[in-house]
Design a protein around this motif. Structure first.
Motif, PDB file in Angstrom:
ATOM      1  N   LEU A  47      20.508  60.560  30.101  1.00 22.70           N
ATOM      2  CA  LEU A  47      19.916  60.528  31.435  1.00 22.70           C
ATOM      3  C   LEU A  47      18.772  59.528  31.500  1.00 22.70           C
ATOM      4  N   ALA A  48      17.906  59.513  30.479  1.00 22.96           N
ATOM      5  CA  ALA A  48      16.793  58.560  30.443  1.00 22.96           C
ATOM      6  C   ALA A  48      17.314  57.126  30.408  1.00 22.96           C
ATOM      7  N   GLY A 106       8.525  81.588  30.614  1.00 23.19           N
ATOM      8  CA  GLY A 106       7.302  80.792  30.595  1.00 23.19           C
ATOM      9  C   GLY A 106       7.555  79.312  30.793  1.00 23.19           C
ATOM     10  N   ALA A 107       8.788  78.933  31.171  1.00 24.66           N
ATOM     11  CA  ALA A 107       9.133  77.518  31.333  1.00 24.66           C
ATOM     12  C   ALA A 107       8.352  76.913  32.497  1.00 24.66           C
ATOM     13  N   SER A 108       7.788  75.700  32.245  1.00 23.26           N
ATOM     14  CA  SER A 108       7.078  75.026  33.336  1.00 23.26           C
ATOM     15  C   SER A 108       7.546  73.594  33.532  1.00 23.26           C
ATOM     16  N   PHE A 109       8.361  73.061  32.616  1.00 23.11           N
ATOM     17  CA  PHE A 109       8.931  71.729  32.799  1.00 23.11           C
ATOM     18  C   PHE A 109      10.117  71.584  31.856  1.00 23.11           C
ATOM     19  N   VAL A 110      10.935  70.594  32.128  1.00 27.06           N
ATOM     20  CA  VAL A 110      12.025  70.212  31.229  1.00 27.06           C
ATOM     21  C   VAL A 110      11.713  68.812  30.720  1.00 27.06           C
ATOM     22  N   GLY A 111      11.837  68.616  29.400  1.00 29.93           N
ATOM     23  CA  GLY A 111      11.572  67.305  28.814  1.00 29.93           C
ATOM     24  C   GLY A 111      12.829  66.745  28.172  1.00 29.93           C
ATOM     25  N   THR A 167      17.370  80.581  41.218  1.00 35.87           N
ATOM     26  CA  THR A 167      17.721  79.267  41.770  1.00 35.87           C
ATOM     27  C   THR A 167      16.608  78.708  42.650  1.00 35.87           C
ATOM     28  N   ALA A 168      15.675  79.561  43.072  1.00 43.14           N
ATOM     29  CA  ALA A 168      14.562  79.059  43.877  1.00 43.14           C
ATOM     30  C   ALA A 168      13.441  78.503  42.997  1.00 43.14           C
ATOM     31  N   TRP A 169      13.539  78.731  41.727  1.00 44.38           N
ATOM     32  CA  TRP A 169      12.499  78.293  40.768  1.00 44.38           C
ATOM     33  C   TRP A 169      12.879  76.906  40.263  1.00 44.38           C
ATOM     34  N   GLU A 170      12.089  75.902  40.673  1.00 47.90           N
ATOM     35  CA  GLU A 170      12.389  74.518  40.313  1.00 47.90           C
ATOM     36  C   GLU A 170      11.374  74.002  39.295  1.00 47.90           C
ATOM     37  N   LEU A 171      11.889  73.223  38.341  1.00 45.48           N
ATOM     38  CA  LEU A 171      11.048  72.655  37.281  1.00 45.48           C
ATOM     39  C   LEU A 171      11.162  71.143  37.300  1.00 45.48           C
ATOM     40  N   PRO A 172      10.044  70.427  37.061  1.00 48.35           N
ATOM     41  CA  PRO A 172      10.107  68.963  37.004  1.00 48.35           C
ATOM     42  C   PRO A 172      10.742  68.481  35.695  1.00 48.35           C
ATOM     43  N   VAL A 173      11.349  67.305  35.737  1.00 51.23           N
ATOM     44  CA  VAL A 173      11.958  66.707  34.543  1.00 51.23           C
ATOM     45  C   VAL A 173      11.104  65.522  34.102  1.00 51.23           C
ATOM     46  N   TYR A 174      10.616  65.591  32.856  1.00 49.07           N
ATOM     47  CA  TYR A 174       9.811  64.521  32.264  1.00 49.07           C
ATOM     48  C   TYR A 174      10.584  63.858  31.127  1.00 49.07           C
ATOM     49  N   ILE A 175      10.356  62.558  30.979  1.00 49.69           N
ATOM     50  CA  ILE A 175      10.721  61.890  29.733  1.00 49.69           C
ATOM     51  C   ILE A 175       9.487  61.974  28.839  1.00 49.69           C
ATOM     52  N   ALA A 176       9.657  62.450  27.589  1.00 47.60           N
ATOM     53  CA  ALA A 176       8.496  62.681  26.731  1.00 47.60           C
ATOM     54  C   ALA A 176       8.702  62.034  25.368  1.00 47.60           C
ATOM     55  N   ASN A 177       7.620  61.490  24.823  1.00 51.24           N
ATOM     56  CA  ASN A 177       7.717  60.747  23.558  1.00 51.24           C
ATOM     57  C   ASN A 177       7.840  61.642  22.335  1.00 51.24           C
ATOM     58  N   PHE A 178       7.644  62.956  22.484  1.00 49.60           N
ATOM     59  CA  PHE A 178       7.699  63.841  21.321  1.00 49.60           C
ATOM     60  C   PHE A 178       9.064  64.531  21.167  1.00 49.60           C
ATOM     61  N   THR A 216       9.996  61.901  36.084  1.00 45.85           N
ATOM     62  CA  THR A 216      11.150  61.185  36.660  1.00 45.85           C
ATOM     63  C   THR A 216      11.311  61.448  38.146  1.00 45.85           C
ATOM     64  N   GLY A 217      10.613  62.474  38.672  1.00 46.79           N
ATOM     65  CA  GLY A 217      10.811  62.871  40.059  1.00 46.79           C
ATOM     66  C   GLY A 217      11.989  63.798  40.245  1.00 46.79           C
ATOM     67  N   LEU A 218      12.761  63.997  39.205  1.00 50.96           N
ATOM     68  CA  LEU A 218      13.917  64.893  39.282  1.00 50.96           C
ATOM     69  C   LEU A 218      13.484  66.335  39.081  1.00 50.96           C
ATOM     70  N   LYS A 219      14.280  67.239  39.642  1.00 50.55           N
ATOM     71  CA  LYS A 219      14.020  68.673  39.492  1.00 50.55           C
ATOM     72  C   LYS A 219      15.286  69.365  38.986  1.00 50.55           C
ATOM     73  N   VAL A 220      15.044  70.475  38.248  1.00 50.98           N
ATOM     74  CA  VAL A 220      16.162  71.332  37.834  1.00 50.98           C
ATOM     75  C   VAL A 220      15.875  72.754  38.288  1.00 50.98           C
ATOM     76  N   ARG A 221      16.950  73.572  38.397  1.00 50.71           N
ATOM     77  CA  ARG A 221      16.799  74.981  38.769  1.00 50.71           C
ATOM     78  C   ARG A 221      16.729  75.838  37.505  1.00 50.71           C
ATOM     79  N   HIS A 222      15.829  76.824  37.538  1.00 53.99           N
ATOM     80  CA  HIS A 222      15.747  77.770  36.423  1.00 53.99           C
ATOM     81  C   HIS A 222      16.998  78.639  36.429  1.00 53.99           C
ATOM     82  N   PRO A 223      17.584  78.929  35.286  1.00 55.55           N
ATOM     83  CA  PRO A 223      18.846  79.687  35.266  1.00 55.55           C
ATOM     84  C   PRO A 223      18.726  81.124  35.769  1.00 55.55           C
ATOM     85  N   PHE A 224      17.503  81.679  35.812  1.00 57.87           N
ATOM     86  CA  PHE A 224      17.341  83.059  36.264  1.00 57.87           C
ATOM     87  C   PHE A 224      16.965  83.160  37.743  1.00 57.87           C
TER      88      PHE A 224
END
Length: 855
Positions: free
Chosen positions: A269-270, A257-262, A317-328, A307-315
């Motif tokens: 990195l931040a 159910g992953a939709s982003f990385v924070g 490699t075609a599944w890409e998730l956006p990378v956010y900096i988040a305050n929580f 951030t505009g960066l993307k990561v690959r889902h480990p299951f």
């Protein structure tokens, strides 16, 4: 009629105890020891009835254990460092030291008239150089053993008080004292390595059989053991040398159910990104202004920066998730990075909805289920059974089974590995303030951080700045701007150096005071012979509000002191039994000021008439239902006024009698007056005892009741059922008053009553003991023991029912034959009248219980 005058009697007996040194504790081999301790108070100025209840409970235990042949240690001290003293200096001028010691004098003056059996010769305050000098010695020992270290850390910073705040000192994102919005700052801090003991501190909770289950659960949740998955998302077009984002999750079963990385604003990195991008830097700066408590994070608006960066889902490699900096996201928890699963986490759902990110259900759908786009399905908050779709071909139920299966699946496929982690973080002890224990290290340009030599301890706080007082109205830490104190010679090389100007968190002061009480004047932190004898604390008493940090830190400190040779192995768990008492509450009396704001009035300024309250000028007050006593609401009751009006024993009796000790009790003037009248009645029983002759039947009945009362009161005190014990004492007082027994039996009964009351009302008990010719002090008399033979009932009272209604009773020997019981029942006047010459249809005798007659 004889009259009990508490104002005359109570000082008399307090002087007798002091002159005889009754409560001074000394190590001895001829008695078993017993160490009872109440959590010591902060010297805020005055105690109130809530304090009286806490210390009276401990005093009952101490006096009872002394009477049962124990060598009792019952000390008192003051937890005296902290911001309130500095705040008072800022607001009113003066010096924190003067304010603190003046308050201690006031509070001791309030406590001594209450007749507590305290060993005042052992008293200390944590701001005494003799105490904090030994705390500095402990710090150096911990440093040598690797139990304390220094590192950069993100902290809660109060920009007004200009000090670091613990998470618990941040309320709604604001400093608990100043009310200023708290910021997150990175500072170099000192830490105790408490996290190294997470597993031991957790597992040892199972050995604490005499601790409340609620407290152990709270500590277990705080330590927070969990098994999860550690893995990495691969970064696409890796910037600044970063090729992966490491993540730890306790819910790996929701990975589909992953939709982003924070990542945290403090993630490496931040920090790398903000060096090159002003927009990233501005966002991170804003995010760092929020609090770090879970409550603050949950309440705060969820903010993110793409951030505009993307990561690959480990299951996939075609599944890409956006990378956010988040305050929580906090750097202190896990790896400082998460994967967001909005379908199954409320916080992630709020974030995804705000930033229009996908919401993907991880679980197989259930017919009639709610719309996952509108609200998340959180497995931990529902009893619904759902099944993960992570493992192909299998239906695995949500919860621990699915988590374990997912971890196994990931390990088999090289995605990551299972890891057990703890929520507990190392204890940051640095505080940027004056009124605390100085950290005994020196900063040298040549040698670095250098421990002070023990022979130079204590490193005392400066009282003034040379020829002028310290100006506490200037923001910041006065030690930073005190060159004659700050500037020193390096203990290693002798070159010019600077002292550490941070002082220790006040939780440090209260984390080992129990050990210091065993030898408060020793020239080392403890005297091992005294610690071996007196430790552990047999009974610790305090509020539930200290269930987590104080008790957890004390447990860690006991282990660290054992490692450093200051406590025996048996004392790694320092408190054998813990009792958490309820509060004393009182109604709040309020009027409106000219500006419309509420004005609160002290109880002694309000007269109650017909359920209404009035000030002396006739103004009616609004009565707000009973609440915890609070100085801010003026609904506190000063024990000095109660002592002046009724006496200390009345205050002690009332706070113990009205409610089980673990529950709250409401203080009322009517309740205090009733308690006072009862104690006067007890006094008159002794003072007006006549010379009535022996009456064998009445004498035996009274003495039997006496022995039953001894047993019941003893059991009550042993189980902390003080209110139940007092209820028995009320009943026994009535029995004595109504008894037709002779003077000898009554004298014995009243003397025993005095002994049983002595832990609760020691002054009255001493007076009665003296009146009736008791030998020595009742405080030194042995506890009465119930005679088992007198507890055996030779006869029983059996009610008689006629056609189902009770019409009488008979007293019969306990072992009387059923046929004989039936004859006696049928011969009673009530049954004869009901039968009116006829025979009963049926007679049922339940031996020892009841007789049923059907006519």
């Amino acid at each position: 009629m004889s009259r009990y005058s508490a104002s005359d009697i109570e000082p008399k007996w307090q002087k007798s105890w002091e002159d005889a040194g009754v409560f001074q504790a000394e190590r001895t081999a001829d008695k078993p020891k017993y160490y009872v301790l109440e959590m010591f108070p902060y010297p805020s100025g005055r105690i109130h009835i809530g304090h009286v209840r806490n210390y009276t409970m401990g005093d009952v235990v101490a006096r009872y254990k002394r009477a049962t042949g124990h060598n009792v240690l019952h000390p008192m001290g003051f937890d005296a460092f902290g911001m309130p003293a500095e705040n008072a200096a800022m607001a009113n001028g003066g010096h924190p030291k003067d304010w603190t010691y003046s308050n201690i004098d006031t509070m001791v003056g309030q406590m001594k008239p209450l007749g507590f059996s305290l060993d005042w010769t052992r008293m200390f305050a944590t701001c005494d150089p003799e105490y904090y000098g030994q705390q500095q010695a402990l710090f150096l020992d911990f440093l040598e053993k690797g139990l304390v270290y220094r590192k950069n850390a993100v902290v809660n910073w109060d920009p007004v008080d200009m000090t670091v705040l613990a998470n618990e000192q941040v309320e709604d994102g604001r400093g608990w004292r100043s009310g200023a919005l708290v910021e997150r700052r990175e500072l170099t801090q000192w830490f105790f390595k408490i996290s190294d003991y997470s597993d031991e501190l957790l597992s040892a909770l199972d050995t604490l059989d005499n601790w409340p289950a609620k407290v152990k659960t709270m500590q277990a949740n705080w330590i927070g053991k969990s098994r999860g998955l550690q893995f990495a998302f691969g970064l696409i077009d890796a910037p600044h040398g970063f090729d992966r984002v490491e993540v730890y999750t306790t819910r790996p079963d929701t990975l589909m159910g992953a939709s982003f990385v924070g990542i945290s604003p403090d993630h490496p990195l931040a920090k790398a990104l903000e060096k090159d991008n002003p927009d990233v830097a501005a966002f991170c700066e804003k995010a760092r202004q929020g609090g770090t408590t879970e409550e603050a994070i949950e309440k705060a608006e969820k903010l993110g920066f793409d951030t505009g960066l993307k990561v690959r889902h480990p299951f996939d490699t075609a599944w890409e998730l956006p990378v956010y900096i988040a305050n929580f996201i906090l750097m202190d928890y896990g790896t400082g990075a998460i994967f967001g699963c909005p379908a199954h986490d409320e916080r992630d759902h709020e974030f995804a909805t705000k930033y229009d990110l996908p919401i993907i259900d991880t679980f197989l759908p259930v017919e009639g289920d709610h719309d996952i786009q509108k609200a998340p399905f959180v497995p931990a908050k529902t009893e619904k059974v759902r099944y993960t779709r992570l493992v192909a071909g299998e239906e695995i139920q949500t919860g621990e089974e699915a988590i374990n299966a997912t971890v196994d699946f990931c390990e088999q496929n090289g995605v990551g590995h299972g890891v057990t982690k703890f929520r507990l973080r190392d204890w940051g002890l640095s505080r940027q303030r004056y009124w605390g224990c100085p950290i005994p290290v020196v900063h040298c340009d040549t040698c670095g951080v250098v421990p002070e030599k023990k022979e130079n301890l204590p490193i005392q706080l400066p009282y003034d700045e040379g020829d002028k007082p310290i100006d506490f109205s200037i923001p910041g830490n006065p030690l930073d701007r005190h060159p004659t104190w700050r500037d020193c010679a390096c203990p290693a090389c002798g070159k010019p150096a600077k002292r550490e100007t941070d002082t220790m968190d006040t939780f440090v002061d209260s984390s080992w005071y129990f050990a210091r009480f065993t030898a408060p004047r020793a020239d080392t932190p403890t005297d091992m012979a005294e610690a071996e004898y007196w430790m552990n604390v047999d009974q610790y008493i305090g509020g539930i509000e200290h269930a987590i940090l104080h008790l957890l830190y004390s447990r860690f400190f006991a282990r660290a002191m054992n490692i450093c040779g200051h406590l025996p192995e048996k004392s790694k768990e320092p408190f054998d039994a813990l009792f958490t008492q309820g509060m004393v509450t009182h109604a709040i009396y309020q009027t409106k000021g000219a500006d419309g704001r509420p004005v609160y009035h002290y109880p002694e300024d309000v007269e109650l008439r017909d359920g209404k309250g009035f000030l002396k000028d006739g103004t009616e007050v609004t009565i707000i239902p009973s609440a915890k006593m609070s100085k801010s609401k003026n609904n506190v009751v000063d024990p000095v006024q109660i002592i002046d009006q009724y006496g200390a024993d009345t205050a002690r009796w009332f706070v113990l009698s009205d409610s089980p000790p673990e529950r709250d009790v409401e203080w009322t003037a009517a309740g205090a007056e009733a308690a006072s009248k009862h104690l006067g009645r007890v006094y008159r029983l002794a003072a007006e005892l006549d010379d009535s002759p022996e009456n064998e039947e009445a004498d035996n009945a009274l003495l039997r009741e006496m022995h039953k009362t001894v047993q019941d009161v003893t059991n009550g005190i042993d189980s902390f059922g003080f209110n139940a014990s007092i209820a028995k004492l009320y009943g026994f007082t009535n029995t004595i008053a109504k008894s037709k027994a002779g003077a000898v039996a009554k004298r014995m009964a009243i003397k025993t009553l005095a002994q049983l009351m002595s832990p609760m009302t020691p002054h009255l008990a001493e007076e009665i003991w003296e009146l009736l010719g008791g030998e020595g002090l009742i405080s030194q008399a042995p506890w009465p023991v119930a005679d088992e033979a007198m507890l055996v009932e030779d006869s029983v009272t059996m009610p008689i029912q006629i056609n189902g209604k009770r019409r009488g009773e008979i007293d019969v020997p306990k072992d009387m034959d059923k046929a004989e019981v039936e004859k006696l029942a049928l011969a009673t006047e009530a049954v004869q009248r009901a039968l009116d010459g006829a025979q009963p249809k049926k007679v049922i005798v339940v031996p020892g219980r009841i007789v049923n007659v059907v006519v």
